[in-house]
Design an enzyme around this catalytic site. Structure first.
Site, PDB file in Angstrom:
ATOM      1  N   SER A 197       0.827  -1.088   0.027  1.00 36.60           N
ATOM      2  CA  SER A 197       0.002   0.016  -0.002  1.00 36.60           C
ATOM      3  C   SER A 197       0.745   1.283  -0.065  1.00 36.60           C
ATOM      4  O   SER A 197       0.327   2.400   0.032  1.00 36.60           O
ATOM      5  CB  SER A 197      -1.089  -0.123   1.202  1.00 36.60           C
ATOM      6  OG  SER A 197      -0.304   0.425   2.533  1.00 36.60           O
ATOM      7  N   LYS A 198       2.275   1.058   0.101  1.00 39.09           N
ATOM      8  CA  LYS A 198       3.047   2.356   0.385  1.00 39.09           C
ATOM      9  C   LYS A 198       3.307   3.060  -1.032  1.00 39.09           C
ATOM     10  O   LYS A 198       3.240   2.306  -2.076  1.00 39.09           O
ATOM     11  CB  LYS A 198       4.310   1.722   1.032  1.00 39.09           C
ATOM     12  CG  LYS A 198       4.159   1.222   2.361  1.00 39.09           C
ATOM     13  CD  LYS A 198       3.201   1.957   3.399  1.00 39.09           C
ATOM     14  CE  LYS A 198       3.265   1.345   4.742  1.00 39.09           C
ATOM     15  NZ  LYS A 198       2.478   0.193   4.891  1.00 39.09           N
ATOM     16  N   HIS A 199       3.477   4.143  -0.876  1.00 35.39           N
ATOM     17  CA  HIS A 199       3.608   5.040  -2.197  1.00 35.39           C
ATOM     18  C   HIS A 199       4.960   4.761  -2.982  1.00 35.39           C
ATOM     19  O   HIS A 199       5.001   4.797  -4.036  1.00 35.39           O
ATOM     20  CB  HIS A 199       4.188   6.741  -1.703  1.00 35.39           C
ATOM     21  CG  HIS A 199       2.956   7.330  -0.846  1.00 35.39           C
ATOM     22  ND1 HIS A 199       3.137   8.478  -0.300  1.00 35.39           N
ATOM     23  CD2 HIS A 199       1.757   6.686  -0.656  1.00 35.39           C
ATOM     24  CE1 HIS A 199       1.913   8.668   0.136  1.00 35.39           C
ATOM     25  NE2 HIS A 199       1.248   7.814  -0.140  1.00 35.39           N
TER      26      HIS A 199
END
Length: 382
Positions: A194-196
């Site tokens: 889910s991280k950028h």
């Protein structure tokens, strides 16, 4: 007013939100190059290149890539040389890994309340928890908004505590111009799905301490020591290394991150400005010291009295029905109310079965963090 979608009306948004993660031909090319090289794991160059680039970005002298952000927290605690059974102060409102990493490092988590304006750890609440067994404090830069690091570092200096930053949601966030992850003894990051910046999984420890860095490298590489033999193991460690394939993807993601960071900050500023005009909805404060924020997500405070007593859950369902699918309630209980802590279902990490805290064996049912309880219950809207 038109009929609400939850009551059978037409949703205000019918276009799907963009899918995540974002990728293009650059990721494919980078992974292909690793596959064709035949070097997929240890002894490749991609992990090392990423460590060097991300460390420079953070303005830190050392960086260690590893298998996950959860592991990064644990590795930093172990590498800092903290004693078994010591107490580590963590915020009550954060992802569970902030606490489980402490347990798996053979230490004892104790829970501080949060600031209502930022949802970050309250230095005042943390100060009230300090005992002769406290050795570290683990502030979280929640949603990419930096914690009050002046307050935290002053408290740590007063009581000789080690500060480990949980910057797993704060790539590029800044505190008075300094990058999150460079403000304590060590910083920790995540590259989970889910991280950028993502490689599916992955983690990172940043530090300016050569000793902590060497301890960390050894811990994630089976206890091997720099300059030692391949089958020479100086400390107890494990295989927690990042693969070359993951590093290739993460590096490609990182190289396009700056314009993404700028765009997210523009979008977040727009949402804060426009949503602040809606009665019963209050975007959290972005403190003046937050000179940059990763804007991992946007937290709003919901006031149900302004909505005729409508519950937060019902309000979220109404938003979802209107096509605002990303809206949800975030963490639904403070960590200290999780079943595994209340019942002490922690497997071999059994320090909390006998650890004495404030005059008795630690009992997580006795912790009370009113702000965190309000946020998890009736107020926080992500």
């Amino acid at each position: 007013m038109s009929k609400l979608a939850i009551n059978g009306g037409r949703p205000v948004r019918e276009t799907p939100f963009p899918k995540w993660p974002y990728w293009d031909a650059n990721e494919l090319k980078a992974v292909q190059e690793v596959i064709h090289s035949g070097v997929w794991g240890i002894n490749g160059s991609r992990v090392r290149q990423f460590e060097e680039k991300f460390s420079r970005y953070l303005d830190c002298t050392h960086g260690i890539a590893m298998s996950s952000g959860t592991l990064a927290l644990r590795a930093a605690l172990v590498a800092a040389g903290l004693p078994a059974g010591c107490e580590v102060i963590v915020p009550a409102y954060t992802f569970v890994a902030t606490a489980t990493a402490v347990l798996e490092a053979n230490m004892v988590p104790v829970f501080a309340d949060i600031e209502p304006e930022t949802c970050n750890i309250s230095a005042e609440s943390a100060a009230a928890l300090i005992t002769e067994n406290t050795r570290a404090i683990l502030p979280v830069h929640l949603a990419g908004v930096p914690a009050d690091m002046d307050g935290i570092n002053a408290l740590a200096a007063k009581h000789s505590l080690v500060v480990i930053e949980d910057a797993c949601q704060a790539w590029g966030s800044e505190y008075n111009g300094r990058k999150a992850g460079s403000l304590g003894a060590a910083g920790t990051f995540s590259f989970q799905s889910s991280k950028h910046i993502t490689g599916g999984e992955g983690g990172f420890v940043s530090t300016n301490s050569e000793k902590l860095a060497e301890n960390c490298r050894s811990f994630i590489n089976c206890g091997r020591v720099r300059g030692g033999l391949w089958h020479e193991h100086g400390i107890l460690g494990g295989n927690y290394r990042l693969s070359e394939l993951q590093a290739a993807v993460i590096m490609t993601q990182f190289e396009r991150y700056e314009p993404m960071l700028a765009r997210r900050q523009e979008a977040a500023a727009f949402l804060r400005r426009e949503l602040a005009a809606v009665e019963g909805i209050s975007p959290l404060n972005l403190p003046s010291y937050a000179t940059a924020s990763s804007c991992h997500f946007l937290i709003l405070r919901y006031d149900q009295t302004a909505w005729g007593g409508l519950s937060k859950d019902r309000f979220i369902k109404a938003l979802n029905a209107e096509g605002i699918q990303p809206a949800h309630g975030g963490y639904y209980i403070p960590i200290y109310r999780q079943k595994f802590l209340l019942e002490k279902n922690v497997g071999p990490y059994e320090r909390i079965h006998s650890h004495v805290f404030h005059g008795g064996v630690i009992d997580y049912a006795k912790f009370s963090c009113p702000v965190a309880e309000r946020m998890t219950g009736s107020e926080a809207l992500w």
